[in-house]
Scaffold this motif. Structure first.
Motif, PDB file in Angstrom:
ATOM      1  N   GLU A  48       0.813  -1.218   0.000  1.00  7.25           N
ATOM      2  CA  GLU A  48       0.000   0.000   0.000  1.00  7.25           C
ATOM      3  C   GLU A  48       0.848   1.269   0.000  1.00  7.25           C
ATOM      4  OE1 GLU A  48      -2.415  -0.029   3.507  1.00  7.25           O
ATOM      5  OE2 GLU A  48      -0.661  -0.123   4.826  1.00  7.25           O
ATOM      6  N   LEU A  49       2.071   1.174   0.510  1.00  2.00           N
ATOM      7  CA  LEU A  49       2.941   2.353   0.558  1.00  2.00           C
ATOM      8  C   LEU A  49       3.078   2.975  -0.837  1.00  2.00           C
ATOM      9  CD1 LEU A  49       4.914   4.093   2.326  1.00  2.00           C
ATOM     10  CD2 LEU A  49       6.718   2.579   1.530  1.00  2.00           C
ATOM     11  N   SER A  54       2.057   6.657  -5.659  1.00  2.00           N
ATOM     12  CA  SER A  54       3.170   6.630  -6.603  1.00  2.00           C
ATOM     13  C   SER A  54       2.724   6.716  -8.068  1.00  2.00           C
ATOM     14  CB  SER A  54       4.042   5.397  -6.366  1.00  2.00           C
ATOM     15  OG  SER A  54       4.610   5.468  -5.086  1.00  2.00           O
ATOM     16  N   GLY A  55       1.417   6.636  -8.328  1.00  2.00           N
ATOM     17  CA  GLY A  55       0.933   6.810  -9.699  1.00  2.00           C
ATOM     18  C   GLY A  55       0.739   5.495 -10.431  1.00  2.00           C
ATOM     19  N   GLU A  78      10.494   2.333  -6.073  1.00  2.00           N
ATOM     20  CA  GLU A  78      11.124   3.655  -6.027  1.00  2.00           C
ATOM     21  C   GLU A  78      11.394   3.954  -4.556  1.00  2.00           C
ATOM     22  OE1 GLU A  78       9.422   7.008  -5.422  1.00  2.00           O
ATOM     23  OE2 GLU A  78       7.502   6.273  -4.738  1.00  2.00           O
ATOM     24  N   GLU A  79      12.130   5.016  -4.292  1.00  2.00           N
ATOM     25  CA  GLU A  79      12.589   5.204  -2.924  1.00  2.00           C
ATOM     26  C   GLU A  79      11.844   6.315  -2.167  1.00  2.00           C
ATOM     27  OE1 GLU A  79      14.872   3.179  -1.412  1.00  2.00           O
ATOM     28  OE2 GLU A  79      14.855   4.371   0.418  1.00  2.00           O
ATOM     29  N   ARG A 257       5.813  14.166 -15.062  1.00  4.19           N
ATOM     30  CA  ARG A 257       6.324  13.067 -14.233  1.00  4.19           C
ATOM     31  C   ARG A 257       5.214  12.060 -13.953  1.00  4.19           C
ATOM     32  NH1 ARG A 257      10.273  11.983 -14.373  1.00  4.19           N
ATOM     33  NH2 ARG A 257      10.814  11.282 -12.320  1.00  4.19           N
ATOM     34  N   GLY A 258       5.554  10.809 -14.024  1.00  2.61           N
ATOM     35  CA  GLY A 258       4.560   9.755 -13.830  1.00  2.61           C
ATOM     36  C   GLY A 258       4.101   9.622 -12.385  1.00  2.61           C
ATOM     37  N   LEU A 259       4.853  10.204 -11.448  1.00  3.61           N
ATOM     38  CA  LEU A 259       4.536   9.986 -10.032  1.00  3.61           C
ATOM     39  C   LEU A 259       3.539  11.039  -9.557  1.00  3.61           C
ATOM     40  CD1 LEU A 259       8.239   9.486  -9.667  1.00  3.61           C
ATOM     41  CD2 LEU A 259       6.732   7.794  -8.677  1.00  3.61           C
ATOM     42  N   GLU A 260       2.502  10.555  -8.887  1.00  2.00           N
ATOM     43  CA  GLU A 260       1.392  11.461  -8.537  1.00  2.00           C
ATOM     44  C   GLU A 260       1.714  12.448  -7.433  1.00  2.00           C
ATOM     45  OE1 GLU A 260      -2.095   9.143  -7.525  1.00  2.00           O
ATOM     46  OE2 GLU A 260      -2.159   8.448  -9.594  1.00  2.00           O
ATOM     47  N   TYR A 261       2.757  12.162  -6.653  1.00  3.37           N
ATOM     48  CA  TYR A 261       2.917  12.962  -5.439  1.00  3.37           C
ATOM     49  C   TYR A 261       3.564  14.324  -5.645  1.00  3.37           C
ATOM     50  CZ  TYR A 261       7.227  10.096  -5.541  1.00  3.37           C
ATOM     51  OH  TYR A 261       8.356   9.430  -5.907  1.00  3.37           O
ATOM     52  N   TYR A 262       4.022  14.633  -6.859  1.00  5.49           N
ATOM     53  CA  TYR A 262       4.671  15.939  -7.041  1.00  5.49           C
ATOM     54  C   TYR A 262       3.667  17.077  -6.914  1.00  5.49           C
ATOM     55  CZ  TYR A 262       8.887  13.535  -8.457  1.00  5.49           C
ATOM     56  OH  TYR A 262      10.004  12.742  -8.461  1.00  5.49           O
ATOM     57  N   THR A 263       4.112  18.174  -6.288  1.00  6.21           N
ATOM     58  CA  THR A 263       3.195  19.303  -6.073  1.00  6.21           C
ATOM     59  C   THR A 263       3.719  20.608  -6.664  1.00  6.21           C
ATOM     60  OG1 THR A 263       4.282  19.678  -3.946  1.00  6.21           O
ATOM     61  CG2 THR A 263       2.222  18.417  -3.909  1.00  6.21           C
TER      62      THR A 263
END
Ligand code: AMP
Length: 417
Positions: A48-49, A54-55, A78-79, A257-263
């Motif tokens: 779940e992490l 992470s997208g 990913e880290e 970027r493919g990762l959802e967490y970028y703001t």
């Protein structure tokens, strides 16, 4: 029975690890010079992490498995999510900003090709606890300096998903659709994008690329109000710091970027000639992730080098370097001096720093040993013979100029320096 290596994994021979280790060391030295310290997190985590933020790109490619107690785990893809989790578990009370780095293997079930592996290495940093534009700039400059230290040619592009998110809000695109929009931008699928975001302005904004002039164009298109204006101002400040540090970069507002967490700020680094897998680094600001994992709201920014691609780039640009120790081979002339040579080799290893000392175990003839030592690239051969030993000496052969001299045993280590 012959067992093959799993698809998408690699074995590395000694010569290859020497090259990889030297490159990794060079990068982490630069990290250390910016006062970042190394952390290590588990190879597997609760699935779940990475499923939370992470997208799609990562979610679809995770190695997920159940352990014997029915826990749903996954090999980390990913880290950053792991670091955010570690921060919440272990580090939230430490003095901020925290400057952390890692260099480790990641796993993604992708279609393997050159530069895309199922087991690969990421070497990256996370700067946790500052929302200042100078911290974004430090991250960008740091990535750039690492690649300069390796002697690589590259292009660095900076964007800002905060601008795009604010614009999507202005255009009344629901936040649950933002992820899909970013995936489409990342894939360059503008046609499908137009089905979700009808307004032409959005496609124009993501098409803005070039020098800082592109930011002026963006200001015109975004009409200077609300969230888009402050996000744009943030990007202007970040780029002015990056400029002050003298690094080369381009603006590209089409970086999603493919990762959802970028703001906020996002950036990518590419190297020409690596084909489709030419992106060697990606990073950006993620101010909400730590809160999502149950921590206090904490701003953070970071990047990861695709380390295997960095190595591929070094090969492509003929910039490969391997740290090489000087090699000394110790050999006995006959079986009678074997024990004495064994002791001499052990003694040299203890006294000399930065050398490798090899010992000829098998009692081959001297000429054979010299031939092998030469093929191994030995710098010196220490020849231990009875006659010399009796006068407290050994013969040292310099393999570069083929000269030989007798050296007193108690001065041998000093002879090599
Ligand atoms: P990401 O975590 O997706 O932002 O990726 C960061 C960097 O890791 C990318 O820029 C690539 O250089 C590298 N990377 C991502 N996936 C792979 C893979 N499957 N094999 C090798 N490198 C990868």
């Amino acid at each position: 029975m012959k067992v093959e290596r799993p698809r998408g994994t690699r074995d590395f021979k000694v010569g290859e690890t020497r090259v990889r280790d030297a490159a990794e060391r060079r990068i982490t030295e630069v990290f250390e010079s910016y006062s970042y310290g190394r952390i290590v997190t588990p190879v597997f985590e609760h699935a779940e992490l990475f499923q939370i933020k992470s997208g799609d790109e990562i979610r679809e490619h995770m190695y997920v498995f159940k352990d014997k107690s029915d826990r749903l785990l996954c090999l980390r893809p990913e880290e950053t999510a792991s670091v955010a989790r570690m921060f919440v578990n272990e580090l939230k009370n430490e003095r901020k900003p925290l400057k952390l780095y890692y260099s480790d293997r990641m796993f993604r079930y992708e279609r393997p090709q050159r530069g895309r592996y199922r087991e690969f290495w990421q070497t990256g940093v996370e700067l946790i606890g500052s929302d200042r534009p100078a911290s974004d700039a430090e991250i960008i400059v740091l990535a750039s300096k690492c690649l300069q230290a390796l002697g690589l040619e590259f292009t660095l592009e900076i964007g800002h998903v905060g601008i795009l998110k604010a614009l999507l809000d202005d255009l009344k695109i629901k936040s649950e659709d933002h992820g899909r929009v970013f995936t489409l931008i990342d894939k360059g699928d503008v046609e499908s994008l137009k089905d979700i975001v009808k307004e032409k302005r959005f496609v124009e904004v993501i098409g803005l690329k070039g020098d800082v002039e592109a930011l002026k164009k963006a200001a015109e298109l975004l009409d200077g109000s609300g969230g888009t204006a402050s996000a744009l101002r943030n990007l202007e400040e970040i780029t002015s710091f990056a400029k002050a540090a003298g690094i080369d970069f381009r603006i590209n507002l089409g970086i999603a970027r493919g990762l959802e967490y970028y703001t906020g700020m996002v950036f990518e680094i590419r190297v020409d000639g690596l084909g489709a897998e030419n992106q060697i680094c990606g990073g950006g600001r993620y101010d909400n992730l730590i809160e999502v994992f149950g921590g206090p709201k904490t701003p953070a920014v970071g990047f990861a080098f695709g380390f295997d691609r960095v190595v591929n780039a070094l090969e492509l640009q003929n910039k490969v370097k391997a740290d090489r120790r000087k090699l000394i081979c110790v050999t006995a002339v006959s079986a009678e001096e074997m024990a004495e040579s064994f002791r001499i080799a052990a003694n040299l290893r203890e006294k000399l720093r930065g050398f490798s000392v090899d010992f000829e175990f098998s009692g081959k003839s001297l000429s054979k040993t010299l031939e092998i030592a030469s093929n191994q690239g030995a710098d010196y051969v220490v020849i231990v013979g009875r006659k010399e030993l009796d006068s407290g000496e050994v013969t040292v052969r310099n393999m570069t100029d083929r000269s030989q001299e007798n050296v007193k045993l108690d001065e041998l280590a000093e002879f090599f320096g």
